[in-house]
Scaffold this motif. Sequence first.
Motif, PDB file in Angstrom:
ATOM      1  N   ASN A 167      -1.307 -18.405 -50.117  1.00 35.46           N
ATOM      2  CA  ASN A 167      -1.019 -16.993 -49.912  1.00 35.46           C
ATOM      3  C   ASN A 167       0.271 -16.602 -50.623  1.00 35.46           C
ATOM      4  O   ASN A 167       1.312 -17.213 -50.416  1.00 35.46           O
ATOM      5  N   VAL A 168       0.189 -15.573 -51.470  1.00 32.62           N
ATOM      6  CA  VAL A 168       1.351 -15.042 -52.180  1.00 32.62           C
ATOM      7  C   VAL A 168       1.887 -13.873 -51.360  1.00 32.62           C
ATOM      8  O   VAL A 168       1.146 -12.930 -51.061  1.00 32.62           O
ATOM      9  N   TRP A 169       3.168 -13.920 -51.013  1.00 31.61           N
ATOM     10  CA  TRP A 169       3.737 -12.916 -50.121  1.00 31.61           C
ATOM     11  C   TRP A 169       5.206 -12.661 -50.438  1.00 31.61           C
ATOM     12  O   TRP A 169       5.843 -13.422 -51.149  1.00 31.61           O
ATOM     13  N   GLY A 170       5.709 -11.577 -49.871  1.00 33.82           N
ATOM     14  CA  GLY A 170       7.125 -11.246 -49.948  1.00 33.82           C
ATOM     15  C   GLY A 170       7.560 -10.636 -48.628  1.00 33.82           C
ATOM     16  O   GLY A 170       6.807  -9.878 -48.006  1.00 33.82           O
ATOM     17  N   ALA A 171       8.759 -10.942 -48.203  1.00 37.94           N
ATOM     18  CA  ALA A 171       9.269 -10.401 -46.945  1.00 37.94           C
ATOM     19  C   ALA A 171       9.449  -8.893 -47.023  1.00 37.94           C
ATOM     20  O   ALA A 171       9.465  -8.212 -46.006  1.00 37.94           O
TER      21      ALA A 171
END
Length: 194
Positions: free
Chosen positions: A80-84
């Motif tokens: 999973n590619v994510w950012g806060a």
Amino acid sequence: MIQLRVVKGAVAVVGLLALTACSGESAGPSGGDSNIVQGTGQVTTVPVEDREPLPELSGETLDGDELSVSDYRGQVLVLNVWGAWCAPCIAEAKNLVAVAEDTADQGVQFVGINTRDPSAENARAFEDTHEVPYPSLYDPDGRMLLQFPTGSLNPQAVPSTLIVDREGRIAVRLLKAVTEQELREALDPVIAES
């Protein structure tokens, strides 16, 4: 010639990441000062015979450990590619955590790629808040995502989720914030493969 193609591909991906703050169903069309580009919501399932290998992705996790996705060969991997900073990532976090916990005894491993967070501290706070039980590679400048060849089934948006089969090949790509049901429906057939 090959080096030129790699450079052109890298420029294209960097440009895409620069234009896309985050995407998903809750993101709207770009405009104004929002810097948000609506995601496609596309789910791509690849027949076994047409699957391509996941590139070798490795580096330091948010906790400072070294991790290589190749260590998960022989297991189903959800990447999973994510950012806060990404609202759809926040919305999908509980869904990923629930499925990760429910499928751990079926040989499914989850790994995150935290991208475009200039501070690992903020990303760790996100993981603590959402009780994320799996590691995330720290990729603040998006270089890890550049390892996907141009034209491949790469994660084009944040959030994106890839499901990788036991042979290390990309089986499913979800270009959206996933619901728990969507993730289970995409993951179950890959788990069932022998």
